[in-house]
Design a protein around this motif. Structure first.
Motif, PDB file in Angstrom:
ATOM      1  N   GLN A 210       0.804  -1.208   0.000  1.00 42.29           N
ATOM      2  CA  GLN A 210       0.000   0.000   0.000  1.00 42.29           C
ATOM      3  C   GLN A 210       0.846   1.271   0.000  1.00 42.29           C
ATOM      4  N   ARG A 211       2.137   1.163   0.338  1.00 44.30           N
ATOM      5  CA  ARG A 211       2.932   2.379   0.560  1.00 44.30           C
ATOM      6  C   ARG A 211       3.024   3.247  -0.696  1.00 44.30           C
ATOM      7  N   LEU A 212       3.149   2.643  -1.894  1.00 40.64           N
ATOM      8  CA  LEU A 212       3.167   3.431  -3.118  1.00 40.64           C
ATOM      9  C   LEU A 212       1.823   4.110  -3.339  1.00 40.64           C
ATOM     10  N   PRO A 235      -9.767   3.152  -2.617  1.00 40.46           N
ATOM     11  CA  PRO A 235      -8.426   3.151  -2.030  1.00 40.46           C
ATOM     12  C   PRO A 235      -8.364   2.483  -0.660  1.00 40.46           C
ATOM     13  N   GLU A 236      -9.494   2.490   0.048  1.00 42.15           N
ATOM     14  CA  GLU A 236      -9.510   1.875   1.380  1.00 42.15           C
ATOM     15  C   GLU A 236      -9.268   0.372   1.317  1.00 42.15           C
ATOM     16  N   LEU A 237      -9.535  -0.244   0.173  1.00 45.04           N
ATOM     17  CA  LEU A 237      -9.294  -1.676   0.033  1.00 45.04           C
ATOM     18  C   LEU A 237      -7.803  -1.993   0.186  1.00 45.04           C
ATOM     19  N   ALA A 238      -6.950  -1.105  -0.297  1.00 40.13           N
ATOM     20  CA  ALA A 238      -5.507  -1.310  -0.164  1.00 40.13           C
ATOM     21  C   ALA A 238      -5.088  -1.300   1.303  1.00 40.13           C
ATOM     22  N   VAL A 239      -5.706  -0.436   2.092  1.00 43.95           N
ATOM     23  CA  VAL A 239      -5.393  -0.364   3.525  1.00 43.95           C
ATOM     24  C   VAL A 239      -5.797  -1.665   4.214  1.00 43.95           C
TER      25      VAL A 239
END
Length: 254
Positions: A210-212, A235-239
């Motif tokens: 997720q960092r990128l 985007p919350e899915l990446a978290v």
């Protein structure tokens, strides 16, 4: 802008065992959007990027890929590039004996010729190269070296984004561009990618972490498992993936 329907692909039988890797990928990326694909090792993320770019090590066995409404499944890699597809490699290759600027000028003009456009003149090319290099902290010495020769992993990734800035593609496929980057290099590369964002340009970002995405802020995140997309979200899915991992998608892939 990019539409993939029921895409199946395997390792080209001439390259080794004909192992099926993509098993029904469905994906749509509209112009102006950044989509991220995340997933465990071996799920088919990098294969998807290579198949889109036309790597001859893979064979499409079913499904279709369309770029701006045109089927690209039978086009050669250079034809796809001339139409605006760009692949940033996870492991950029070194090309001894070929100066970076010579390589890029030839690539840019080859694409222009294929599109029926006028070639870029040397002074204009050098001016553009210096402007783009400055954005990424790339020195004149690096530009004079053969392509990627003697560069660190982070420098090679910066050079990949430099190439994208120089070629100004219509659609970028970034295959684990964040791998091997420290925090400072990651931010520089992410800033370069963000500089390419445009209402007329799409991006597909392939990553484990997720960092990128904290810097790129994708519009949609897709989870890949078992050779296909098994979930999509914001985007919350990446978290969530960062904290929970991919274990729950093993059953969905099966």
């Amino acid at each position: 802008m990019l539409e993939i329907k029921n895409l199946h692909a395997r390792v080209n039988p001439e390259e080794g065992e004909a192992l099926a890797i993509l098993k029904g990928v469905d994906l749509i990326v509209p112009a102006g959007e950044v989509h991220a694909v995340m997933g465990p090792n071996g799920c088919g993320k990098s294969t998807l990027s290579y198949v889109l770019a036309g790597h001859d090590g893979y064979e499409i066995t079913d499904g279709a890929m369309a770029f701006e409404g045109e089927d690209i499944g039978e086009l050669a890699p250079e034809e796809r590039a001339a139409r605006g597809l760009f692949l940033s490699f996870q492991y950029p290759v070194e090309i001894p004996g070929v100066p970076t600027l010579t390589f890029l000028k030839e690539a840019a003009n080859a694409q222009r010729r294929a599109r029926g456009e006028e070639e870029i003149k040397a002074p204009d090319f050098i001016k553009l190269a210096r402007e783009n290099a400055a954005k990424l902290g790339i020195s004149n010495d690096m530009l004079k070296r053969p392509v990627n020769v003697g560069f660190s992993g982070g420098e090679k990734k910066r050079m990949e984004i430099f190439q994208a800035l120089m070629l100004a593609p219509r659609f970028l496929i970034l295959d684990e561009t964040d791998s091997g980057l420290d925090i400072d290099a990651l931010k520089v590369v992410a800033d370069g990618v963000n500089a390419l964002r445009s209402p007329d340009r799409g991006m597909l970002v392939i990553t484990h972490y997720q960092r990128l995405l904290e810097y790129l802020k994708p519009d949609v995140v897709h989870v890949m498992a078992g050779g296909r997309i098994v979930e999509s979200g914001g985007p919350e899915l990446a978290v969530t993936l960062e904290s929970e991992g991919y274990e729950k998608y093993a059953g969905a892939a099966a």
